[in-house]
Scaffold this active site. Structure first.
Site, PDB file in Angstrom:
ATOM      1  CG  ASN A   1      47.461  42.410  28.192  1.00 53.69           C
ATOM      2  OD1 ASN A   1      47.879  41.743  28.764  1.00 53.69           O
ATOM      3  ND2 ASN A   1      46.109  42.140  27.908  1.00 53.69           N
TER       4      ASN A   1
ATOM      5  CE  LYS B   1      44.948  42.187  31.108  1.00 50.90           C
ATOM      6  NZ  LYS B   1      44.165  41.279  32.241  1.00 50.90           N
TER       7      LYS B   1
ATOM      8  CG  ASP C   1      42.400  41.047  27.923  1.00 48.41           C
ATOM      9  OD1 ASP C   1      41.698  41.985  28.682  1.00 48.41           O
ATOM     10  OD2 ASP C   1      43.361  40.490  28.334  1.00 48.41           O
TER      11      ASP C   1
ATOM     12  CB  THR D   1      40.116  42.615  31.938  1.00 50.07           C
ATOM     13  OG1 THR D   1      41.423  41.806  31.596  1.00 50.07           O
ATOM     14  CG2 THR D   1      40.512  42.618  33.474  1.00 50.07           C
TER      15      THR D   1
ATOM     16  CG  ASP E   1      48.295  38.310  26.843  1.00 53.55           C
ATOM     17  OD1 ASP E   1      48.017  37.185  26.178  1.00 53.55           O
ATOM     18  OD2 ASP E   1      48.250  38.391  28.081  1.00 53.55           O
TER      19      ASP E   1
END
Length: 726
Positions: A525, A522, A520, A567, A538
């Site tokens: 994070n 991005k 994840d 995401t 995260d």
């Protein structure tokens, strides 16, 4: 958070706005097959034709398509009945529909009224995004007359897709195992070749390879039949070598192979191979082989020592998990409005409390117990079921971040919580956030983690990005200084983006060496400390090796995971298509993140779209070309495009050089990697006061203060059982 920034009417909030990550939720009870009849076999061709327009369906082979269609069933919908409600999630948003008979109207809520935006009739499909993940329904669909739909459930589709992909992989691996020249390769290396091979189709009568031509590719027959000829020249006068004669020397069928010597060098073909029937081959070029594994000659010469698959993992497990010996963690927080203090007593772990300097407190019976007191401060951020606050450890006065998760909100996906607990407790890298303690009360789970006072990369991007004027050439014709000027969004300066991307390369390389895929990546994070360095945080979607049958089964040994999570806009093609993935998705995510940092927008949302399915189609469509603003340097473009390679085995970071290939790219020319990893490189940007507090100030009172607990007794019982070992 609204529009991130705008100038002269240019809205950019959608491009760089914070996005929610998604994952497949675990169902409480598997859905029971309705009493309705399964789709009739005579309807299968029509259903397949309808589903063939879908992104997820048209890449599957005929057998897999038939198996999926065979598990679809009919559902009758009466006139006026609502099939889908706008905003529904969970089980109500886990099915795709194909209209068999009747008619449906599609309604969307606009300015307080339901407006008809479309009609669905026989052969139309809707709900494709529901096969990927739990996305809220975007419209209401109601029957205008008695109607019938065929239903495809997400669990059914993804289970079939997984089995199909695993079967295909095992089949190709079996083919590779039969090739003597590849016998020295490990299982992991052969599985890399499975992903690197390309499928090629040759019509009957096609010359696939010709005797005497330079060989540069190796072929395995997946389906069909071929014949092998050799040409020999007879003796003759005048030095002409005589007339050539053609001799049939072999017949090739499914799983046979030819041309393997081409993997060793530029060896002329020893024979001609022609297709007799339609011939489907897996083709592996020497250049591709060398890129993903290195030269075959070097692999054949290496020492055949046993592979110690646990070596790196054992380093990660040095600290292990928390003990089961209980200890108390007292959380103090101010009541809303009154200024009085609430005191929440939670169950923690003795070893963690002791490491943090917890004190001994005597019980009423005189038995001492360990206790740690932490005081909550301002809110740093909130999520659907969680919030993060500043927290101070009263024993030593150290500042932490305290993440609090509502049990009832995460009970359907507990594996993510336990994965985050295990992984973050054991991370010891300067660019990864570490967890120091975990504890729970009746309603919540807690993580005590590194405090990052500089916000996150999205805050940095919002603060630094700006609109500039550039000249735009029209129709591909260069006009130079006569070209009209247009306003475009510009992200971070090249040197600033390079510092952050390089830090993430080191963090991801560390995770991958320890058999962890992050999943994840991005800007939201990636967190910034007060000095300007980053830490990846995260880890709720991260996945580590699993313990099966008494053996650690690391992802690097060819295992893949199939859960859709991440995401939208950042997910890799192999994730979207349910083909199975491993570390490859992280390098794809790095490519998207680098593009976002430099441009302030995502690569697959231009031309502008609000439809997640349009974004997904662009991600997997090899014909879709990413557009770059004119100010992005060609070297930066090259790195982004090599990270956004749709074939995982050919993606930068997944080749033989792994992360080293990224470090050696021209965009990092002259970059001091050792200084960065030692944190001796001065960050190009230090956080400003408003970076870390902007979102905190924007939080509403409703976000600052949780709603009253409304869990039922049954829900609380389930939460207690699921998180008993937290």
């Amino acid at each position: 958070m609204g529009n991130a920034f705008s100038s002269d009417g240019l809205e950019t909030g959608q491009d760089v706005g914070r996005q929610q990550a998604v994952t497949e939720a675990r169902r409480k009870v598997p859905s029971a097959r309705p009493a309705s009849e399964l789709a009739k076999k005579e309807d299968w061709p029509f259903i397949r034709e309808c589903l063939g327009k879908m992104l997820l369906f048209n890449h599957l082979d005929d057998d897999m398509q038939n198996q999926i269609v065979g598990d679809m069933y009919e559902r009758r919908i009466g006139a006026g009945e609502i099939l889908i409600r706008e905003g529904d999630t969970g089980l109500a948003a886990s099915e795709l529909y194909v209209v068999s008979a009747g008619e449906f109207e599609v309604l969307q809520r606009r300015r307080g009224a339901n407006l008809r935006v479309n009609m669905k009739r026989r052969g139309d499909t809707f709900g494709e995004v529901s096969l990927m993940y739990n996305s809220p329904r975007g419209a209401t669909v109601a029957a205008t007359q008695d109607s019938v739909v065929w239903v495809l459930e997400r669990d059914v589709f993804r289970a079939h897709a997984r089995v199909g992909q695993e079967t295909a992989t095992q089949q190709v691996e079996l083919f590779l195992n039969s090739v003597p020249i590849l016998s020295a390769l490990t299982k992991e290396e052969k599985l890399v070749l499975v992903d690197a091979a390309e499928e090629a189709v040759f019509p009957p009568g096609t010359t696939v390879v010709r005797q005497g031509d330079a060989g540069d590719a190796f072929f395995i027959i997946k389906d069909g039949e071929a014949v092998v000829y050799q040409e020999e020249r007879g003796g003759g006068g005048d030095g002409a070598g005589g007339a050539a004669s053609r001799r049939r020397v072999n017949q090739l069928f499914r799983s046979d192979f030819f041309g393997e010597q081409a993997l060793l060098g530029n060896v002329p073909r020893a024979a001609t191979v022609e297709s007799v029937t339609r011939l489907v081959c897996l083709v592996l070029g020497r250049e591709t082989f060398t890129a993903v594994l290195g030269p075959l000659e070097a692999l054949l010469k290496r020492e055949k020592s046993p592979q110690v698959v646990n070596q790196r993992l054992l380093k990660l497990q040095a600290r292990g998990g928390p003990t089961r010996i209980p200890a108390e963690v007292v959380v103090r927080r101010k009541q809303h409005g009154s200024g009085e203090w609430d005191v929440v007593r939670t169950r923690g772990h003795a070893d963690e409390v002791e490491e943090l300097g917890g004190t001994s407190v005597a019980e009423s019976g005189g038995t001492p117990r360990r206790q740690l007191v932490v005081t909550e401060g301002m809110v740093l951020g909130t999520g659907a079921f969680s919030r993060v606050c500043v927290a101070r450890d009263e024993a030593k006065g150290r500042t932490f971040a305290l993440k609090r998760m509502r049990k009832s909100g995460v009970v359907q996906c507990p594996e993510h919580v336990f994965c985050e607990q295990t992984i973050t407790r054991n991370l010891t890298h300067p660019f990864c956030i570490r967890q120091y303690a975990s504890f729970q009360d009746k309603y919540h789970l807690y993580f005590l983690m590194d405090y990052m006072g500089g916000g996150d990369l999205m805050d940095v991007l919002v603060a630094d990005a700006h609109v500039i004027s550039v000249r735009k050439d029209a129709g591909g014709v260069r006009q130079g200084c006569f070209a009209p000027k247009v306003k475009v969004l510009k992200g971070l300066d090249n040197s600033v983006a390079r510092f952050y991307v390089a830090s993430l390369v080191l963090a991801l390389d560390y995770l991958h060496q320890h058999n962890i895929v992050y999943r994840d990546l991005k800007p939201e994070n990636v967190f910034i400390d007060t000095g300007g360095h980053i830490k990846l945080g995260d880890f709720g979607f991260a996945k580590a090796s699993s313990w099966l049958g008494g053996l650690w089964r690391p992802l690097e040994n060819g295992r893949k995971t199939y859960t859709f999570c991440g995401t939208p806009g950042y997910v890799a093609p192999e994730n979207v298509l349910a083909q199975g993935y491993n570390f490859s998705v992280d390098w794809w995510g790095l490519g998207v993140l680098m593009y976002v940092l430099l441009t302030g927008r995502q690569p697959f949302t231009s031309p502008k779209t609000d439809d997640p399915m349009v974004v997904m189609r662009r991600i997997v469509d090899e014909k879709f070309r990413i557009a770059f603003p004119p100010y992005v340097h060609p070297v930066a473009r090259d790195l982004i495009l090599r990270l956004l390679e749709r074939r995982p085995a050919r993606r930068l970071g997944m080749l033989a050089g792994r992360a080293g290939d990224i470090k050696r790219h021209a965009w990092f020319e002259g970059f001091d990697w050792d200084a960065l990893e030692a944190r001796k490189m001065d960050p190009p940007r230090r956080p400003k006061g408003q970076d870390a507090t902007k979102r905190i100030q924007e939080l509403t009172e409703g976000e600052r203060h949780e709603k009253p607990h409304q869990e039922s007794a049954e829900e609380m019982e389930e939460c207690e059982a699921v998180f008993a070992d937290f």
